[in-house]
Each structure stands twice: as structure tokens, then as C-alpha cells.
Scaffold this motif. Structure first.
Motif, PDB file in Angstrom:
ATOM      1  N   LEU A  39      -9.737  34.659 -33.799  1.00 23.47           N
ATOM      2  CA  LEU A  39     -11.038  34.841 -33.188  1.00 23.47           C
ATOM      3  C   LEU A  39     -10.945  35.850 -32.057  1.00 23.47           C
ATOM      4  N   SER A  40     -12.008  36.601 -31.881  1.00 22.71           N
ATOM      5  CA  SER A  40     -12.099  37.558 -30.794  1.00 22.71           C
ATOM      6  C   SER A  40     -13.338  37.281 -29.968  1.00 22.71           C
ATOM      7  N   CYS A  41     -13.259  37.604 -28.709  1.00 22.15           N
ATOM      8  CA  CYS A  41     -14.390  37.476 -27.804  1.00 22.15           C
ATOM      9  C   CYS A  41     -14.434  38.731 -26.954  1.00 22.15           C
ATOM     10  N   ALA A  42     -15.437  39.540 -27.174  1.00 16.20           N
ATOM     11  CA  ALA A  42     -15.575  40.799 -26.465  1.00 16.20           C
ATOM     12  C   ALA A  42     -16.574  40.652 -25.326  1.00 16.20           C
ATOM     13  N   ALA A  43     -16.188  41.106 -24.159  1.00 12.25           N
ATOM     14  CA  ALA A  43     -17.054  41.070 -22.991  1.00 12.25           C
ATOM     15  C   ALA A  43     -17.667  42.442 -22.764  1.00 12.25           C
ATOM     16  N   SER A  44     -18.935  42.456 -22.481  1.00  8.59           N
ATOM     17  CA  SER A  44     -19.623  43.695 -22.151  1.00  8.59           C
ATOM     18  C   SER A  44     -20.368  43.519 -20.842  1.00  8.59           C
ATOM     19  N   GLY A  45     -20.557  44.612 -20.148  1.00  5.23           N
ATOM     20  CA  GLY A  45     -21.272  44.573 -18.891  1.00  5.23           C
ATOM     21  C   GLY A  45     -20.392  44.415 -17.666  1.00  5.23           C
ATOM     22  N   SER A  46     -19.172  43.982 -17.875  1.00  8.67           N
ATOM     23  CA  SER A  46     -18.236  43.787 -16.786  1.00  8.67           C
ATOM     24  C   SER A  46     -16.840  43.618 -17.346  1.00  8.67           C
ATOM     25  N   THR A  47     -15.854  43.991 -16.570  1.00 11.56           N
ATOM     26  CA  THR A  47     -14.471  43.737 -16.953  1.00 11.56           C
ATOM     27  C   THR A  47     -14.099  42.306 -16.609  1.00 11.56           C
ATOM     28  N   PHE A  48     -13.080  41.769 -17.289  1.00 12.97           N
ATOM     29  CA  PHE A  48     -12.669  40.403 -16.999  1.00 12.97           C
ATOM     30  C   PHE A  48     -11.187  40.277 -16.678  1.00 12.97           C
ATOM     31  N   SER A  49     -10.590  41.346 -16.271  1.00 11.49           N
ATOM     32  CA  SER A  49      -9.155  41.344 -16.029  1.00 11.49           C
ATOM     33  C   SER A  49      -8.725  40.333 -14.975  1.00 11.49           C
ATOM     34  N   ARG A  50      -9.607  39.983 -14.067  1.00  7.13           N
ATOM     35  CA  ARG A  50      -9.284  39.048 -12.992  1.00  7.13           C
ATOM     36  C   ARG A  50      -9.929  37.687 -13.184  1.00  7.13           C
ATOM     37  N   ASN A  51     -10.436  37.437 -14.358  1.00  6.71           N
ATOM     38  CA  ASN A  51     -11.169  36.207 -14.631  1.00  6.71           C
ATOM     39  C   ASN A  51     -10.359  35.215 -15.444  1.00  6.71           C
ATOM     40  N   MET A  52     -10.574  33.937 -15.149  1.00 11.07           N
ATOM     41  CA  MET A  52     -10.117  32.878 -16.029  1.00 11.07           C
ATOM     42  C   MET A  52     -11.004  32.882 -17.270  1.00 11.07           C
ATOM     43  N   MET A  53     -10.390  32.770 -18.430  1.00 14.69           N
ATOM     44  CA  MET A  53     -11.126  32.737 -19.679  1.00 14.69           C
ATOM     45  C   MET A  53     -10.679  31.528 -20.495  1.00 14.69           C
ATOM     46  N   ALA A  54     -11.556  31.071 -21.371  1.00 17.12           N
ATOM     47  CA  ALA A  54     -11.250  29.878 -22.145  1.00 17.12           C
ATOM     48  C   ALA A  54     -11.968  29.890 -23.481  1.00 17.12           C
ATOM     49  N   TRP A  55     -11.447  29.098 -24.393  1.00 14.75           N
ATOM     50  CA  TRP A  55     -12.102  28.792 -25.655  1.00 14.75           C
ATOM     51  C   TRP A  55     -12.485  27.324 -25.690  1.00 14.75           C
ATOM     52  N   TYR A  56     -13.669  27.061 -26.194  1.00 15.74           N
ATOM     53  CA  TYR A  56     -14.156  25.714 -26.454  1.00 15.74           C
ATOM     54  C   TYR A  56     -14.593  25.632 -27.906  1.00 15.74           C
ATOM     55  N   ARG A  57     -14.780  24.418 -28.375  1.00 15.06           N
ATOM     56  CA  ARG A  57     -15.325  24.242 -29.710  1.00 15.06           C
ATOM     57  C   ARG A  57     -16.203  23.005 -29.759  1.00 15.06           C
ATOM     58  N   GLN A  58     -17.099  23.003 -30.713  1.00 11.93           N
ATOM     59  CA  GLN A  58     -17.987  21.870 -30.884  1.00 11.93           C
ATOM     60  C   GLN A  58     -18.193  21.622 -32.372  1.00 11.93           C
ATOM     61  N   ALA A  59     -17.760  20.465 -32.812  1.00 14.47           N
ATOM     62  CA  ALA A  59     -17.952  20.049 -34.191  1.00 14.47           C
ATOM     63  C   ALA A  59     -19.268  19.292 -34.310  1.00 14.47           C
ATOM     64  N   THR A  60     -19.775  19.230 -35.509  1.00 10.64           N
ATOM     65  CA  THR A  60     -21.034  18.537 -35.754  1.00 10.64           C
ATOM     66  C   THR A  60     -20.945  17.088 -35.295  1.00 10.64           C
ATOM     67  N   GLY A  61     -21.904  16.679 -34.479  1.00  8.69           N
ATOM     68  CA  GLY A  61     -21.953  15.311 -34.007  1.00  8.69           C
ATOM     69  C   GLY A  61     -21.006  14.981 -32.879  1.00  8.69           C
ATOM     70  N   LYS A  62     -20.291  15.969 -32.368  1.00  7.62           N
ATOM     71  CA  LYS A  62     -19.335  15.730 -31.308  1.00  7.62           C
ATOM     72  C   LYS A  62     -19.659  16.570 -30.084  1.00  7.62           C
ATOM     73  N   GLU A  63     -19.121  16.140 -28.969  1.00  9.13           N
ATOM     74  CA  GLU A  63     -19.296  16.873 -27.726  1.00  9.13           C
ATOM     75  C   GLU A  63     -18.425  18.120 -27.726  1.00  9.13           C
ATOM     76  N   ARG A  64     -18.894  19.141 -27.048  1.00 14.65           N
ATOM     77  CA  ARG A  64     -18.096  20.342 -26.914  1.00 14.65           C
ATOM     78  C   ARG A  64     -16.806  20.032 -26.160  1.00 14.65           C
ATOM     79  N   GLU A  65     -15.696  20.520 -26.677  1.00 14.24           N
ATOM     80  CA  GLU A  65     -14.409  20.237 -26.078  1.00 14.24           C
ATOM     81  C   GLU A  65     -13.656  21.524 -25.743  1.00 14.24           C
ATOM     82  N   TRP A  66     -12.889  21.445 -24.711  1.00 16.21           N
ATOM     83  CA  TRP A  66     -12.039  22.537 -24.310  1.00 16.21           C
ATOM     84  C   TRP A  66     -10.863  22.667 -25.264  1.00 16.21           C
ATOM     85  N   VAL A  67     -10.512  23.895 -25.607  1.00 19.22           N
ATOM     86  CA  VAL A  67      -9.432  24.166 -26.543  1.00 19.22           C
ATOM     87  C   VAL A  67      -8.241  24.804 -25.844  1.00 19.22           C
TER      88      VAL A  67
END
Length: 115
Positions: A20-48
Motif C-alpha cells: 500500500l502507498s499513501c501519498a501526501a500533497s500540499g505539505s511535506t511530511f518528513s518531520r511527521n509521525m505517520m501511521a496505518w489503520y484499518r477497519q473491517a466490516t462491523g469492527k472498530e478502526r484499529e491501529w496497524v
């Protein structure tokens, strides 16, 4: 003004891989914390997984040893390499980050793991 756009989702067989890829536009993110989350049907969104600006990573127990989060700051892109995929990995995957006080979410990309 910051936008995150995920891509790379799709249908994959158990044991297969996706990146998976996540492209940021409008600003750089070199100094930012980044994360992936996921949400399955019927479940709460969870941190990955998360990655600091310095490259330190953390993973949820459910994906540890199978997924790898990485970033290419020059391209303003976050990645999630997913190996040994299981049906329970099926979910919409979202990238996430902070720009100062602003929390930004992408729209998500669907990953379906099925025989």
C-alpha cells in the motif's frame, strides 16, 4: 490543505502480498509521525503500524512479523508492505498523520484477502 491518498489495495489470495502507498500533497511530511489503520466490516478502526520521522517503527501484534511500514520522505509517500496475508487482514486501510494540531486521514483503500 494537506491531503493523503491511499492506493494499492485489491484482491489477494491468502499467503500473498500487497504494498500500500499513501501519498501526501500540499505539505511535506518528513518531520511527521505517520501511521496505518484499518477497519473491517462491523469492527472498530484499529491501529496497524506507525513510523516516526526518524524511522522508528511499531506494529500491532496481529501484523508483527508480516507487515513493514516505511516512508520515502523525498517522495512524500508512506508505504505498508503486507506479506503472508490472511483473510482476517481484510479491511479498508487508512493512512494517518499529524501536521501540528491537524490530524489528517486518507479516504482508505480496500484490501480483500480471499481464496
Amino acid at each position: 490543505q494537506v491531503q493523503l491518498v491511499e492506493s494499492g489495495g485489491g484482491l489477494v489470495r491468502p499467503g500473498g502480498s500487497l504494498r500500500l502507498s499513501c501519498a501526501a500533497s500540499g505539505s511535506t511530511f518528513s518531520r511527521n509521525m505517520m501511521a496505518w489503520y484499518r477497519q473491517a466490516t462491523g469492527k472498530e478502526r484499529e491501529w496497524v503500524a506507525s513510523i516516526t520521522s526518524g524511522g522508528s517503527t511499531n506494529y500491532a501484534d496481529s501484523v508483527k512479523g508480516r507487515f513493514t511500514i516505511s516512508r520515502d520522505n523525498a517522495k512524500n509517500t508512506l508505504y505498508l508492505q503486507m506479506n503472508s496475508l490472511k483473510p482476517e487482514d481484510t479491511a479498508v486501510y487508512y493512512c494517518n498523520g499529524y501536521w501540528g494540531p491537524l490530524e489528517v486521514w486518507g479516504q482508505g483503500t480496500l484490501v480483500t484477502v480471499s481464496p
